[in-house]
Scaffold this motif. Sequence first.
Motif, PDB file in Angstrom:
ATOM      1  N   SER A  90      -1.365 -23.140  11.354  1.00 57.78           N
ATOM      2  CA  SER A  90      -1.244 -23.516  10.057  1.00 57.78           C
ATOM      3  C   SER A  90      -1.698 -25.193  10.424  1.00 57.78           C
ATOM      4  N   PRO A  91      -2.525 -25.812   9.386  1.00 56.53           N
ATOM      5  CA  PRO A  91      -2.858 -27.047   9.392  1.00 56.53           C
ATOM      6  C   PRO A  91      -1.791 -28.074   9.661  1.00 56.53           C
ATOM      7  N   VAL A  92      -2.228 -29.203   9.786  1.00 54.78           N
ATOM      8  CA  VAL A  92      -1.015 -30.606   9.916  1.00 54.78           C
ATOM      9  C   VAL A  92      -0.153 -30.607   8.489  1.00 54.78           C
ATOM     10  N   GLY A  93       0.850 -30.851   8.658  1.00 57.41           N
ATOM     11  CA  GLY A  93       1.714 -31.208   7.430  1.00 57.41           C
ATOM     12  C   GLY A  93       1.256 -32.149   6.656  1.00 57.41           C
ATOM     13  N   GLU A  94       1.705 -32.172   5.182  1.00 57.59           N
ATOM     14  CA  GLU A  94       0.852 -32.975   4.246  1.00 57.59           C
ATOM     15  C   GLU A  94       1.869 -34.209   3.686  1.00 57.59           C
ATOM     16  N   SER A  95       2.983 -34.389   4.780  1.00 55.15           N
ATOM     17  CA  SER A  95       3.725 -35.686   4.409  1.00 55.15           C
ATOM     18  C   SER A  95       2.918 -36.711   4.025  1.00 55.15           C
ATOM     19  N   HIS A  96       3.628 -37.975   3.698  1.00 55.35           N
ATOM     20  CA  HIS A  96       2.914 -39.369   3.575  1.00 55.35           C
ATOM     21  C   HIS A  96       2.940 -40.053   4.887  1.00 55.35           C
ATOM     22  N   GLY A  97       3.571 -39.716   5.600  1.00 52.90           N
ATOM     23  CA  GLY A  97       3.676 -40.449   7.141  1.00 52.90           C
ATOM     24  C   GLY A  97       2.466 -39.647   7.946  1.00 52.90           C
ATOM     25  N   LYS A  98       2.246 -38.435   7.873  1.00 52.31           N
ATOM     26  CA  LYS A  98       1.266 -38.109   8.552  1.00 52.31           C
ATOM     27  C   LYS A  98      -0.039 -38.067   8.095  1.00 52.31           C
ATOM     28  N   GLN A  99      -0.190 -38.461   6.764  1.00 50.28           N
ATOM     29  CA  GLN A  99      -1.628 -38.966   6.052  1.00 50.28           C
ATOM     30  C   GLN A  99      -1.672 -40.492   6.261  1.00 50.28           C
ATOM     31  N   MET A 100      -0.687 -41.150   6.619  1.00 48.23           N
ATOM     32  CA  MET A 100      -1.186 -42.496   6.908  1.00 48.23           C
ATOM     33  C   MET A 100      -1.460 -42.451   8.519  1.00 48.23           C
ATOM     34  N   LEU A 101      -0.961 -41.714   9.199  1.00 45.44           N
ATOM     35  CA  LEU A 101      -1.187 -41.417  10.644  1.00 45.44           C
ATOM     36  C   LEU A 101      -2.797 -41.120  10.732  1.00 45.44           C
ATOM     37  N   ILE A 102      -3.255 -40.126  10.036  1.00 48.35           N
ATOM     38  CA  ILE A 102      -4.684 -39.710   9.905  1.00 48.35           C
ATOM     39  C   ILE A 102      -5.608 -40.944   9.628  1.00 48.35           C
ATOM     40  N   THR A 103      -5.035 -41.857   8.645  1.00 48.59           N
ATOM     41  CA  THR A 103      -5.855 -42.986   8.104  1.00 48.59           C
ATOM     42  C   THR A 103      -5.947 -43.883   9.563  1.00 48.59           C
ATOM     43  N   ALA A 104      -4.687 -43.962  10.301  1.00 46.14           N
ATOM     44  CA  ALA A 104      -5.021 -44.705  11.336  1.00 46.14           C
ATOM     45  C   ALA A 104      -5.996 -44.293  12.411  1.00 46.14           C
ATOM     46  N   LEU A 105      -5.913 -43.100  12.550  1.00 40.17           N
ATOM     47  CA  LEU A 105      -6.762 -42.350  13.648  1.00 40.17           C
ATOM     48  C   LEU A 105      -8.197 -42.493  12.983  1.00 40.17           C
ATOM     49  N   PHE A 106      -8.563 -42.674  11.688  1.00 40.60           N
ATOM     50  CA  PHE A 106      -9.818 -43.010  11.289  1.00 40.60           C
ATOM     51  C   PHE A 106     -10.199 -44.468  11.993  1.00 40.60           C
ATOM     52  N   CYS A 107      -9.614 -45.265  11.721  1.00 40.23           N
ATOM     53  CA  CYS A 107      -9.729 -46.838  12.111  1.00 40.23           C
ATOM     54  C   CYS A 107      -9.816 -46.595  13.913  1.00 40.23           C
ATOM     55  N   TRP A 108      -9.076 -46.078  14.304  1.00 37.38           N
ATOM     56  CA  TRP A 108      -8.940 -46.007  15.943  1.00 37.38           C
ATOM     57  C   TRP A 108     -10.317 -45.394  16.245  1.00 37.38           C
ATOM     58  N   GLU A 109     -11.015 -44.348  15.579  1.00 36.84           N
ATOM     59  CA  GLU A 109     -12.242 -43.747  16.105  1.00 36.84           C
ATOM     60  C   GLU A 109     -13.212 -44.762  15.957  1.00 36.84           C
ATOM     61  N   ILE A 110     -13.237 -45.751  14.872  1.00 35.18           N
ATOM     62  CA  ILE A 110     -14.161 -46.734  14.832  1.00 35.18           C
ATOM     63  C   ILE A 110     -14.163 -47.633  15.943  1.00 35.18           C
ATOM     64  N   ALA A 111     -13.003 -47.989  16.470  1.00 30.28           N
ATOM     65  CA  ALA A 111     -12.697 -48.838  17.532  1.00 30.28           C
ATOM     66  C   ALA A 111     -13.207 -48.301  18.614  1.00 30.28           C
ATOM     67  N   ALA A 112     -13.002 -46.996  18.985  1.00 26.94           N
ATOM     68  CA  ALA A 112     -13.536 -46.271  19.943  1.00 26.94           C
ATOM     69  C   ALA A 112     -14.947 -46.186  20.198  1.00 26.94           C
ATOM     70  N   ILE A 113     -15.424 -46.020  19.007  1.00 28.39           N
ATOM     71  CA  ILE A 113     -17.152 -45.817  18.989  1.00 28.39           C
ATOM     72  C   ILE A 113     -17.728 -47.115  19.381  1.00 28.39           C
ATOM     73  N   ILE A 114     -17.247 -48.334  18.967  1.00 33.47           N
ATOM     74  CA  ILE A 114     -17.730 -49.501  19.396  1.00 33.47           C
ATOM     75  C   ILE A 114     -17.428 -49.761  20.806  1.00 33.47           C
TER      76      ILE A 114
END
Length: 290
Positions: free
Chosen positions: A187-211
Amino acid sequence: MGSFEGHLLPGTFFLLFGIWWTVVIFDRYFRSLVNSALTKRSQVFKCRTSYTKYESYIKIISTIIGIVLEYWTALDKNYRFTHTGIIELMIHNGYPLPKGCDYLSLSLAIFAEGLLFYFHLHGRTSLDIHVHTLLIISIILSLISVLIEWIYRYHFLSAFCRTVCTLLQGFWFYTVGFILYPPFSQSPVGESHGKQMLITALFCWEIAAIIVLMSFIGSVFYCKNRKILQTNEYSVNYRLCESNVDFKCLVNDTNDKDFNENESHKLSSNGIKSSINHKYSTIVTSDDEI
């Protein structure tokens, strides 16, 4: 693309090209600095959508593979990048194509990719919409960076931004695949608001990791050329469209008009000084003779 492998394939495509472009732009950048230091003349850094013809071949072949594996769903997304590779290959082979058609083709390909992903969200779950919305944001950033590089074709930061956005697409394709189609779970990751915010934070972390990753690669090239750069003065001549913009040691930026005025002022000042020195030496000589 509705599978883990379907996200892995385009992710690998963008990651490989992003890493390749990182190596190439830093190599060309520091080579410009070294040439400037050795020749004592300002060098030009020029951006390109494709730096070798083999890169264009790989782009064509990899997109065709994506079309074959995904068939119709990937046809609209991939054939435009195939078209971009063909145009770049024609430029490498010396065909008299209009200037900038490679950037136009790449811009249209990225625009089509973003448009198709935007309408790809209909009827999806909130989690699916969220991760693909972040993917669309990375595509929009890629489009903006390509348009900026099209205008500022002689500036290192233009190529740097496009490479960051390309790597971001690649990493996020992988992330979407692991979130929606986890290979080690049913099953995929849950759809709670907290997990979606964590996914958004992960997106920002990936930008920092790329730089950080790109900065590390750049530091490797700097260490390789550090002795030459520390013992010699250097400058890189950046061009905005068809006009020249001189960045002395990447610090003092002046446009052509200011640069020419400064140079003419220096020349006139030097002429006045030499004239005064000549008159003074004549007077001194006359006094000595008297």
